[in-house]
Enzyme design. Structure first.
Site, PDB file in Angstrom:
ATOM      1  N   LYS A 203      16.655  53.565  75.052  1.00  0.00           N
ATOM      2  CA  LYS A 203      18.093  53.805  75.020  1.00  0.00           C
ATOM      3  C   LYS A 203      18.394  55.273  75.332  1.00  0.00           C
ATOM      4  O   LYS A 203      19.225  55.589  76.155  1.00  0.00           O
ATOM      5  CB  LYS A 203      18.646  53.417  73.643  1.00  0.00           C
ATOM      6  CG  LYS A 203      20.126  53.646  73.505  1.00  0.00           C
ATOM      7  CD  LYS A 203      20.659  53.199  72.157  1.00  0.00           C
ATOM      8  CE  LYS A 203      22.114  53.641  72.022  1.00  0.00           C
ATOM      9  NZ  LYS A 203      22.698  53.284  70.739  1.00  0.00           N
ATOM     10  N   GLU A 209       7.294  58.945  71.857  1.00  0.00           N
ATOM     11  CA  GLU A 209       6.210  58.002  72.163  1.00  0.00           C
ATOM     12  C   GLU A 209       6.379  57.422  73.564  1.00  0.00           C
ATOM     13  O   GLU A 209       5.427  57.326  74.351  1.00  0.00           O
ATOM     14  CB  GLU A 209       6.214  56.841  71.144  1.00  0.00           C
ATOM     15  CG  GLU A 209       5.805  57.210  69.741  1.00  0.00           C
ATOM     16  CD  GLU A 209       6.968  57.678  68.881  1.00  0.00           C
ATOM     17  OE1 GLU A 209       8.015  58.089  69.439  1.00  0.00           O
ATOM     18  OE2 GLU A 209       6.834  57.649  67.644  1.00  0.00           O
ATOM     19  N   GLY A 260      19.882  50.305  69.102  1.00  0.00           N
ATOM     20  CA  GLY A 260      18.548  49.979  69.602  1.00  0.00           C
ATOM     21  C   GLY A 260      18.051  48.627  69.107  1.00  0.00           C
ATOM     22  O   GLY A 260      17.516  47.813  69.868  1.00  0.00           O
ATOM     23  N   ARG A 261      18.238  48.352  67.823  1.00  0.00           N
ATOM     24  CA  ARG A 261      17.706  47.106  67.254  1.00  0.00           C
ATOM     25  C   ARG A 261      18.595  45.902  67.571  1.00  0.00           C
ATOM     26  O   ARG A 261      18.294  44.788  67.155  1.00  0.00           O
ATOM     27  CB  ARG A 261      17.509  47.270  65.749  1.00  0.00           C
ATOM     28  CG  ARG A 261      18.718  47.787  64.999  1.00  0.00           C
ATOM     29  CD  ARG A 261      18.340  48.260  63.605  1.00  0.00           C
ATOM     30  NE  ARG A 261      19.460  48.872  62.903  1.00  0.00           N
ATOM     31  CZ  ARG A 261      19.821  50.142  63.010  1.00  0.00           C
ATOM     32  NH1 ARG A 261      19.164  50.952  63.816  1.00  0.00           N
ATOM     33  NH2 ARG A 261      20.838  50.623  62.316  1.00  0.00           N
ATOM     34  N   GLU A 346      15.974  48.826  59.096  1.00  0.00           N
ATOM     35  CA  GLU A 346      16.562  50.020  59.718  1.00  0.00           C
ATOM     36  C   GLU A 346      18.094  49.979  59.561  1.00  0.00           C
ATOM     37  O   GLU A 346      18.744  51.009  59.473  1.00  0.00           O
ATOM     38  CB  GLU A 346      16.163  50.129  61.194  1.00  0.00           C
ATOM     39  CG  GLU A 346      16.319  51.534  61.749  1.00  0.00           C
ATOM     40  CD  GLU A 346      15.757  51.717  63.154  1.00  0.00           C
ATOM     41  OE1 GLU A 346      16.361  51.209  64.109  1.00  0.00           O
ATOM     42  OE2 GLU A 346      14.721  52.391  63.300  1.00  0.00           O
ATOM     43  N   HIS A 379      -3.165  30.856  53.525  1.00  0.00           N
ATOM     44  CA  HIS A 379      -4.561  31.127  53.182  1.00  0.00           C
ATOM     45  C   HIS A 379      -4.789  32.607  52.946  1.00  0.00           C
ATOM     46  O   HIS A 379      -5.931  33.083  52.994  1.00  0.00           O
ATOM     47  CB  HIS A 379      -5.471  30.606  54.296  1.00  0.00           C
ATOM     48  CG  HIS A 379      -5.395  29.110  54.403  1.00  0.00           C
ATOM     49  ND1 HIS A 379      -6.200  28.277  53.647  1.00  0.00           N
ATOM     50  CD2 HIS A 379      -4.570  28.308  55.115  1.00  0.00           C
ATOM     51  CE1 HIS A 379      -5.879  27.016  53.929  1.00  0.00           C
ATOM     52  NE2 HIS A 379      -4.887  27.005  54.806  1.00  0.00           N
ATOM     53  N   LYS A 488      10.217  62.773  62.718  1.00  0.00           N
ATOM     54  CA  LYS A 488      10.112  63.187  64.128  1.00  0.00           C
ATOM     55  C   LYS A 488      10.063  64.714  64.237  1.00  0.00           C
ATOM     56  O   LYS A 488       9.261  65.271  64.975  1.00  0.00           O
ATOM     57  CB  LYS A 488      11.331  62.700  64.927  1.00  0.00           C
ATOM     58  CG  LYS A 488      11.411  61.195  65.145  1.00  0.00           C
ATOM     59  CD  LYS A 488      12.623  60.886  66.033  1.00  0.00           C
ATOM     60  CE  LYS A 488      12.950  59.415  66.057  1.00  0.00           C
ATOM     61  NZ  LYS A 488      14.166  59.082  66.793  1.00  0.00           N
TER      62      LYS A 488
END
Ligand SMILES: O=P(O)(O)OC[C@H]1O[C@](O)(CO)[C@@H](O)[C@@H]1O
Length: 521
Positions: A203, A209, A260-261, A346, A379, A488
């Site tokens: 965005k 990253e 963003g999400r 978030e 499990h 950050k």
């Protein structure tokens, strides 16, 4: 702008507290089924493409009535309408919140204020889908590498996997998010530059990253003999100028009013369109839009996202449950828990209200969301869900029709989902000691007829609106994410210290670890 009244200040809050003390704390869902033959019908809800059984939850009709009254007192409906109308409900960033517009049909009757945005949405969507079809028809491109993180990774990654049955053969999809070079190096090892398309999804086009991975991908492309950056790199971003400076001319834009999400419906969804085609992507949008309409128009009593969001408030603030599990009984939904984790945590992991004032002690917000596909979880950690000391509401997602024809598997899978929900609720008290199950452990059970673009789209929109509902009642801004900033900034400070060994001003623990991890160690 319509903000909500924080729910603990609304009159129904005290009534809910009283109801919790008198009936809620000791509520036993097994007795509730005995007392009410209509409980399953009362607490299940049909919504577009999704059916939900809420009847195994620790809630009765009186509590739900009070929660609905609470929602009305807090102004949930006005807040919802303000979102759809394009008001700046993301007040800390002074932005509208219009991801619903991304899935509205071109001729939808939207308010004047957002009509221009709707035209832009469709112009971009048409261009992106035309590009997707062009790439789908280009058989020299065998590998698509999406480089992005958070919302620029989790949604497309989850949906491409979920809808693999609808994907045309001939293209492989890779998702690189982590700055850990092992991830990118592992993907690049098997690729040839002339057969690879890189999508740089960000965005902001500034995320550390993604920028590190994008630079390394471009370097690899050039060093491996690639000469056509324009043909092999595309950018999905609101920051078209930064993408140009990076050297990418093929860009598909979106807008600051897409969080963003909440962005898989925008250009960030290009990998999905590449996988399932323009028609498939439009079906995904249509499913989400159907849920948007349900949320926008259904009376609160029969509004599934609202009922779920209110149950979340009941569990978090009265029962004080701190966590919720999600168990998709469909392996194609493997990445769904990770996607929902960002969406909910978030959005609602906040400790101040929308005005910046601290929330009062006890007004917990986002629970921890986590999960794994069933039957694998059974499990592993289901032991704790059945017999541990904490009560953790669990959500089952089951799909009636399988997308394979392997004999006997699907009934076994569905039987397990049903049995686990049943066991959590009914328990077993006659076996003694280690073999006893307390039961009365709540769960919600979602059913799709089939996993399709429509049902996936509807389910994701359902979750978005559920998160909206609880966030609105808590009076928080569900659409910012300041909590990701500090780490950050500190990482930028620490990175050069790894080489220099400079520990000046660091706390003793960070300094000690830096000495071990740094190149001076
Ligand atoms: O798409 P971008 O701008 O690279 O951001 C990626 C992710 O980073 C975050 O801002 C958190 O750091 C998320 O909200 C977002 O989805």
């Amino acid at each position: 702008m319509a903000m909500t009244l924080r729910c603990d200040r609304a009159p129904a809050w005290a009534q809910l507290q009283a109801a919790f003390e008198t009936a809620g704390r000791q509520f036993d869902v097994r007795h509730a089924f005995v007392d009410d033959a209509g409980r399953f019908e009362r607490f299940s809800q049909e919504a577009p493409h999704v059916f939900a059984d809420l009847s195994k939850n620790l809630i009765d009709a009186r509590t739900e009535e009070l929660l609905l009254a609470l929602a009305r007192e807090c102004g949930l409906e006005a807040h919802r309408d303000a979102m759809f109308a394009g008001e700046h409900i993301n007040n800390t960033e002074d932005r509208a919140v219009l991801h619903t517009l991304l899935r509205a049909p071109a001729d939808a009757a939207v308010g004047k204020k957002v009509a221009g945005e709707l035209r832009d949405v469709h112009a971009t969507l048409d261009a992106m889908l035309a590009y997707a079809e062009k790439v789908r028809a280009d058989h020299t491109i065998t590998d698509v590498v999406n480089i992005g993180i958070g919302g620029s990774d989790l949604g497309p990654q989850m949906a491409v996997l979920a809808l693999a049955e609808f994907a045309a053969p001939g293209k492989r999809f890779h998702f690189v998010s982590n700055v850990d070079g092992h991830e990118l190096a592992g993907v690049l090892r098997d690729l040839a530059p002339e057969h690879t398309l890189f999508l740089i999804a960000s965005k902001t086009f500034t995320t550390a990253e993604t920028m590190a991975n994008a630079l390394s991908a471009r370097r690899w492309y050039e060093q491996s003999g690639g000469t056509d950056i324009a043909g092999h790199f595309a950018a999905l971003t609101t920051n078209v100028e930064a993408a140009r400076q990076f050297g990418i001319d093929t860009t598909f834009g979106f807008w600051d009013w897409v969080g963003g999400r909440y962005s898989l419906w925008s250009a960030i969804g290009l990998p999905i369109a590449l996988a399932i085609g323009a028609e498939g992507f439009r079906r995904l949008l249509a499913g989400a839009h159907a849920m948007d309409e349900h949320f926008r128009t259904a009376p609160l009593e029969q509004n599934l996202p609202v009922r779920l969001g209110l149950l979340d408030v009941w569990y978090r603030n009265f029962h004080k449950f701190t966590s919720r599990g999600i168990a998709p009984y469909h392996s194609a939904l493997k990445r769904l828990p990770a996607y929902l984790q960002q969406l909910e945590m978030e959005s609602n992991g906040k400790q101040v209200d929308a005005s910046g004032a601290p929330l009062p002690a006890g007004l917990g917000t986002s629970p921890v969301l986590w999960g794994e596909p069933g039957t694998n979880g059974q499990h592993a950690y289901f032991q704790m869900l059945h017999q541990g000391t904490d009560v953790i509401p669990l959500e089952f997602v089951a799909v009636r029709d399988a997308a394979h024809d392997l004999d006997g598997h699907h009934p076994k899978l569905l039987a397990n989902a049903l049995a686990q929900a049943q066991a959590l609720m009914v328990g077993k008290l006659d076996a003694g000691g280690h073999k006893n199950f307390p039961g009365n452990r709540p769960s919600t059970f979602f059913v799709f007829e089939k996993l399709t673009p429509e049902s996936l789209g509807a389910f994701l929109a359902l979750y978005e609106h559920r998160v909206f509902t609880s966030g609105a009642l808590w009076g928080i801004n569900s659409f910012d994410q300041w909590g990701v900033e500090l780490g950050k900034v500190l990482a930028k400070d620490i990175e050069p210290r790894l080489a220099s060994g400079d520990i000046m001003g660091l706390d003793a623990s960070t300094a000690g670890l830096l000495k071990r991890l740094g190149t001076q160690a």
